[in-house]
Enzyme design. Structure first.
Site, PDB file in Angstrom:
ATOM      1  N   HIS A  27       0.803  -1.236   0.000  1.00  0.00           N
ATOM      2  CA  HIS A  27       0.000   0.000   0.000  1.00  0.00           C
ATOM      3  C   HIS A  27       0.834   1.284   0.000  1.00  0.00           C
ATOM      4  O   HIS A  27       1.078   1.912   1.008  1.00  0.00           O
ATOM      5  CB  HIS A  27      -1.074   0.020   1.075  1.00  0.00           C
ATOM      6  CG  HIS A  27      -0.662  -0.326   2.471  1.00  0.00           C
ATOM      7  ND1 HIS A  27       0.393   0.268   3.125  1.00  0.00           N
ATOM      8  CD2 HIS A  27      -1.196  -1.188   3.350  1.00  0.00           C
ATOM      9  CE1 HIS A  27       0.481  -0.209   4.334  1.00  0.00           C
ATOM     10  NE2 HIS A  27      -0.469  -1.095   4.501  1.00  0.00           N
ATOM     11  N   ALA A  31       1.908   4.377   5.715  1.00  0.00           N
ATOM     12  CA  ALA A  31       2.923   3.821   6.616  1.00  0.00           C
ATOM     13  C   ALA A  31       4.317   3.847   6.001  1.00  0.00           C
ATOM     14  O   ALA A  31       5.103   2.928   6.146  1.00  0.00           O
ATOM     15  CB  ALA A  31       2.550   2.403   7.045  1.00  0.00           C
ATOM     16  N   ASP A  59      -9.995   3.240  -1.654  1.00  0.00           N
ATOM     17  CA  ASP A  59     -11.300   3.416  -1.004  1.00  0.00           C
ATOM     18  C   ASP A  59     -11.794   4.852  -0.969  1.00  0.00           C
ATOM     19  O   ASP A  59     -12.911   5.125  -0.538  1.00  0.00           O
ATOM     20  CB  ASP A  59     -11.274   2.842   0.412  1.00  0.00           C
ATOM     21  CG  ASP A  59     -10.284   3.544   1.336  1.00  0.00           C
ATOM     22  OD1 ASP A  59      -9.536   4.419   0.852  1.00  0.00           O
ATOM     23  OD2 ASP A  59     -10.252   3.210   2.529  1.00  0.00           O
ATOM     24  N   GLY A  60     -10.967   5.805  -1.412  1.00  0.00           N
ATOM     25  CA  GLY A  60     -11.372   7.201  -1.382  1.00  0.00           C
ATOM     26  C   GLY A  60     -11.161   7.856  -0.033  1.00  0.00           C
ATOM     27  O   GLY A  60     -11.506   9.024   0.146  1.00  0.00           O
ATOM     28  N   ASP A  85      -7.331  -3.353   1.359  1.00  0.00           N
ATOM     29  CA  ASP A  85      -6.798  -3.285   2.718  1.00  0.00           C
ATOM     30  C   ASP A  85      -7.931  -3.384   3.735  1.00  0.00           C
ATOM     31  O   ASP A  85      -7.865  -2.836   4.832  1.00  0.00           O
ATOM     32  CB  ASP A  85      -5.989  -2.003   2.946  1.00  0.00           C
ATOM     33  CG  ASP A  85      -5.079  -2.108   4.174  1.00  0.00           C
ATOM     34  OD1 ASP A  85      -4.481  -3.173   4.372  1.00  0.00           O
ATOM     35  OD2 ASP A  85      -4.983  -1.131   4.931  1.00  0.00           O
ATOM     36  N   ALA A 136      -7.990   2.526  10.718  1.00  0.00           N
ATOM     37  CA  ALA A 136      -7.752   1.142  11.138  1.00  0.00           C
ATOM     38  C   ALA A 136      -7.880   0.160   9.980  1.00  0.00           C
ATOM     39  O   ALA A 136      -8.284  -0.967  10.158  1.00  0.00           O
ATOM     40  CB  ALA A 136      -8.743   0.771  12.238  1.00  0.00           C
ATOM     41  N   GLY A 137      -7.537   0.599   8.796  1.00  0.00           N
ATOM     42  CA  GLY A 137      -7.727  -0.256   7.626  1.00  0.00           C
ATOM     43  C   GLY A 137      -8.937   0.222   6.849  1.00  0.00           C
ATOM     44  O   GLY A 137      -9.608   1.185   7.217  1.00  0.00           O
TER      45      GLY A 137
END
Length: 201
Positions: A27, A31, A59-60, A85, A136-137
């Site tokens: 991703h 991170a 996911d936007g 994710d 959190a994902g």
């Protein structure tokens, strides 16, 4: 497949890892250090290596639309791998959920002897966060991520490749899945013109 991610590696370290065979990035942007004009980091190293493929959470929520569009421009239509994710609260309504997170090597089960802990996740309008507000994902499925990046201006063809052929190529199974080709497994999603799912075969 060796992947680089969750790292503060600089450009030289990442470039060397890619030279040694780590030709995938987990991703992109999340991170890891941002790409700077003097410190290009993992992102710059991945862009420089034409054999490196990069994951993108579509996911936007995780990544700004301009960054999504520019990532496709930078890496082209064959190196971006769309991922969700997503975690256990994916698709759930707004609310609070306990999410099981594995520790160590036992990622595939929650048996009594597995090492895991439970974390409280707050779901609101497809955004899942921890108590401190940290994302959190994702709570969006891969098909939803594909539609999301198309709505951001990514050409439909590129978005579909990033959700089908590119992931299969990235892990070495393109001879089995990833395109509608004689001899491959026929995983087919039929949609209408607005990309609403009509049938899954």
């Amino acid at each position: 497949v060796i992947s680089i991610g969750h790292t503060a590696a600089d450009y030289n370290c990442a470039a060397e890892a890619m030279k040694q065979g780590a030709l995938h990035v987990t991703h992109l942007y999340n991170a890891m250090n941002p790409m700077g004009h003097r410190e290009p980091g993992v992102i710059g190293a991945a862009a420089d290596n034409e054999n490196c493929m990069v994951e993108l959470i579509g996911d936007g929520i995780h990544i700004h639309p301009a960054t999504v569009r520019n990532t496709f421009r930078l890496f082209g239509d064959s190196r971006v791998v769309l991922i969700s994710d997503s975690m256990m609260a994916c698709g759930m309504e707004n609310g609070e959920y306990d999410v099981y997170l594995s520790i160590g090597e036992k990622y595939d089960s929650l048996k009594e002897n597995a090492n895991y802990y439970i974390q409280l996740v707050f779901m609101k309008d497809r955004k899942a966060t921890l108590a401190d507000g940290t994302i959190a994902g994702s709570a969006t499925c891969l098909f939803g991520c594909m539609k999301s990046v198309i709505s951001m201006g990514v050409p439909e063809r590129e978005a579909i490749l990033a959700a089908t052929a590119n992931p299969a190529r990235s892990i070495g199974i393109y001879d089995e899945v990833g395109s509608l080709t004689p001899g491959k497994r026929a995983d087919i999603v039929l949609t209408d013109e607005e990309l609403n799912i009509v049938k899954v075969l």
